[in-house]
Design a protein around this motif. Structure first.
Motif, PDB file in Angstrom:
ATOM      1  N   THR A  38       1.696  -3.456  -3.077  1.00  0.00           N
ATOM      2  CA  THR A  38       0.760  -3.537  -4.203  1.00  0.00           C
ATOM      3  C   THR A  38       1.069  -2.480  -5.258  1.00  0.00           C
ATOM      4  N   ARG A  39       0.579  -2.743  -6.466  1.00  0.00           N
ATOM      5  CA  ARG A  39       0.782  -1.791  -7.558  1.00  0.00           C
ATOM      6  C   ARG A  39       0.095  -0.464  -7.255  1.00  0.00           C
ATOM      7  N   GLY A  46       9.985   0.527  -9.607  1.00  0.00           N
ATOM      8  CA  GLY A  46       9.552  -0.859  -9.572  1.00  0.00           C
ATOM      9  C   GLY A  46       8.334  -1.089 -10.431  1.00  0.00           C
ATOM     10  N   ALA A  47       8.393  -2.104 -11.275  1.00  0.00           N
ATOM     11  CA  ALA A  47       7.248  -2.536 -12.089  1.00  0.00           C
ATOM     12  C   ALA A  47       6.678  -1.425 -12.974  1.00  0.00           C
ATOM     13  N   SER A  48       7.518  -0.540 -13.435  1.00  0.00           N
ATOM     14  CA  SER A  48       7.134   0.489 -14.399  1.00  0.00           C
ATOM     15  C   SER A  48       6.020   1.405 -13.907  1.00  0.00           C
ATOM     16  N   ARG A  52       0.479   5.248  -6.089  1.00  0.00           N
ATOM     17  CA  ARG A  52       0.136   6.376  -5.226  1.00  0.00           C
ATOM     18  C   ARG A  52       1.399   7.038  -4.670  1.00  0.00           C
ATOM     19  N   GLN A  53       2.379   6.231  -4.343  1.00  0.00           N
ATOM     20  CA  GLN A  53       3.602   6.741  -3.736  1.00  0.00           C
ATOM     21  C   GLN A  53       4.317   7.751  -4.639  1.00  0.00           C
ATOM     22  N   VAL A  54       4.182   7.585  -5.945  1.00  0.00           N
ATOM     23  CA  VAL A  54       4.912   8.463  -6.873  1.00  0.00           C
ATOM     24  C   VAL A  54       3.986   9.462  -7.560  1.00  0.00           C
ATOM     25  N   ALA A  69       9.162   3.503  -3.348  1.00  0.00           N
ATOM     26  CA  ALA A  69       8.018   2.934  -4.061  1.00  0.00           C
ATOM     27  C   ALA A  69       8.186   1.451  -4.357  1.00  0.00           C
ATOM     28  N   ALA A  70       9.381   1.045  -4.779  1.00  0.00           N
ATOM     29  CA  ALA A  70       9.606  -0.339  -5.202  1.00  0.00           C
ATOM     30  C   ALA A  70       9.388  -1.344  -4.076  1.00  0.00           C
ATOM     31  N   ASP A  71       9.485  -0.890  -2.832  1.00  0.00           N
ATOM     32  CA  ASP A  71       9.367  -1.799  -1.683  1.00  0.00           C
ATOM     33  C   ASP A  71       7.932  -1.965  -1.194  1.00  0.00           C
TER      34      ASP A  71
END
Length: 280
Positions: free
Chosen positions: A77-78, A105-107, A83-85, A72-74
Motif C-alpha cells: 500500500t501507499r 515506487g509511486a513517487s 512509512r517505510q521511507v 519500499a517499492a515492494d
C-alpha cells in the motif's frame, strides 16, 4: 519510539504542516509521530534513533537507510511505502551514498525531517523519488557533486554547518530551500535547475558561488541574505528572476550573466559593490 509533535513545532508555534508532522503524515496520531522501523535487538529504539555511541559496531545506519528505501517499492500500500521511507529525527554517524540510485515506487517521498547528517556524500547519486530535509542539519562537509535529483527536493529550514558543494548537480524537478541556512561556503558551480528554484529568505553566511549556474525556470532569491561574497558570473537565467529585498553584505558579481526574462532587483540592500559588466 514515539515523538510528540510539539517537539518539532516552531519557536513561534507556526503551523505543524511546515514541519511535515501534521495528521496527514502517515504515523502521526493525536499529535504524536511513531517510528515505523524495528528496534535494534536488545534495545528499545531502531538504528536511526539509537544514539550513535550506543550502536553495536556491526550496524551501519546508512546501509540500513539504503535497504529501507530499496524495499519500499515492494510494499503493498501507499501508506506502507510512505512509512517505510520516514527517517524523521534520524541520526547518522556518516552518510556516504555516492553513486547510489534511490527509488521508492509511486513517487513516495523520502522524509528526513530533523535528521542529523554528518559528512554527507551524494556524489553522482541519482534520486528518482521526492526527498525532503526540512529542518535537518548537515554537519561537516556536504558533497552533492554531479548528483541528479529527479523528484521534488525540500530543504526548508535546513542547516548546512559545513561547506556545501553542489557543483554539476542537476535538479530536474522543483527545489525549495526557504529559510535554509548555509553557515560556511556554498558552491553551486554549473548547477542546473530545470524547474523553479526557491531560495526565499535563505542565509548564506559564507561565500556563495553560483558561477555558470543554469536556471531554466523561475528562481526566487527574495529576502535572501548574502553575508559574504556572492558570484553569479556566467549564470543563465532562462525565466523570471526575483531578487526583491535581497541583502548583499559583500561584493557580488553578475559578470556576463544572461537574463532572458524579467529580473527584479527592487529594494535590494547592497552594502558591497555590484558588478554587472557584460550582463545582458
Amino acid at each position: 519510539p514515539d515523538y510528540p509533535e510539539c517537539k518539532h513545532k516552531g519557536d513561534d508555534n507556526t503551523s505543524r504542516e511546515r514541519w511535515l508532522l501534521s495528521e496527514e503524515v502517515p504515523g502521526v496520531s493525536d499529535g504524536t509521530w511513531s517510528c515505523p522501523h524495528e528496534s535494534v535487538s536488545g534495545y528499545d529504539k531502531c538504528v536511526f534513533h539509537l544514539p550513535v555511541a550506543d550502536r553495536p559496531s556491526d550496524i551501519d545506519a546508512t546501509e540500513a537507510f539504503l535497504e529501507a528505501v530499496a524495499a519500499a517499492a515492494d510494499l503493498d500500500t501507499r501508506t506502507q511505502r510512505r512509512r517505510q521511507v520516514q527517517f524523521i529525527d534520524a541520526e547518522f554517524e556518516s552518510f556516504d551514498i555516492a553513486g547510489e540510485r534511490l527509488e521508492t515506487g509511486a513517487s513516495n517521498y523520502i522524509n528526513l525531517a530533523h535528521a542529523t547528517i554528518p559528512d554527507a556524500n551524494f556524489g553522482g547519486t541519482i534520486i528518482d523519488a521526492p526527498i525532503r530535509f526540512p529542518h535537518a542539519r548537515f554537519t561537516g562537509e556536504s558533497n552533492f557533486l554531479d548528483a541528479q535529483f529527479n523528484g521534488l527536493v525540500g530543504l526548508r529550514g535546513t542547516i548546512f554547518s559545513g561547506t556545501a558543494r553542489f557543483k554539476g548537480a542537476t535538479f530536474n524537478r522543483p527545489i525549495s530551500a526557504k529559510h535554509a541556512r548555509f553557515e560556511e561556503a556554498a558552491y553551486f558551480w554549473h548547477t542546473v535547475f530545470k524547474r523553479h528554484a526557491i531560495f526565499y529568505h535563505v542565509d548564506f553566511e559564507g561565500y556563495a558561488y553560483f558561477r555558470g549556474v543554469d536556471f531554466d525556470n523561475y528562481v526566487r532569491f527574495s529576502e535572501a541574505h548574502f553575508h559574504d561574497e556572492a558570484w553569479f558570473e556566467l549564470g543563465e537565467f532562462g525565466d523570471d528572476a526575483d531578487f526583491i529585498e535581497t541583502r548583499f553584505e559583500g561584493p557580488h558579481s553578475f559578470v556576463a550573466a544572461e537574463f532572458e526574462r524579467t529580473t527584479n532587483f527592487s529594494e535590494v540592500i547592497a552594502a558591497g559593490e555590484m558588478d554587472l559588466t557584460d550582463t545582458h
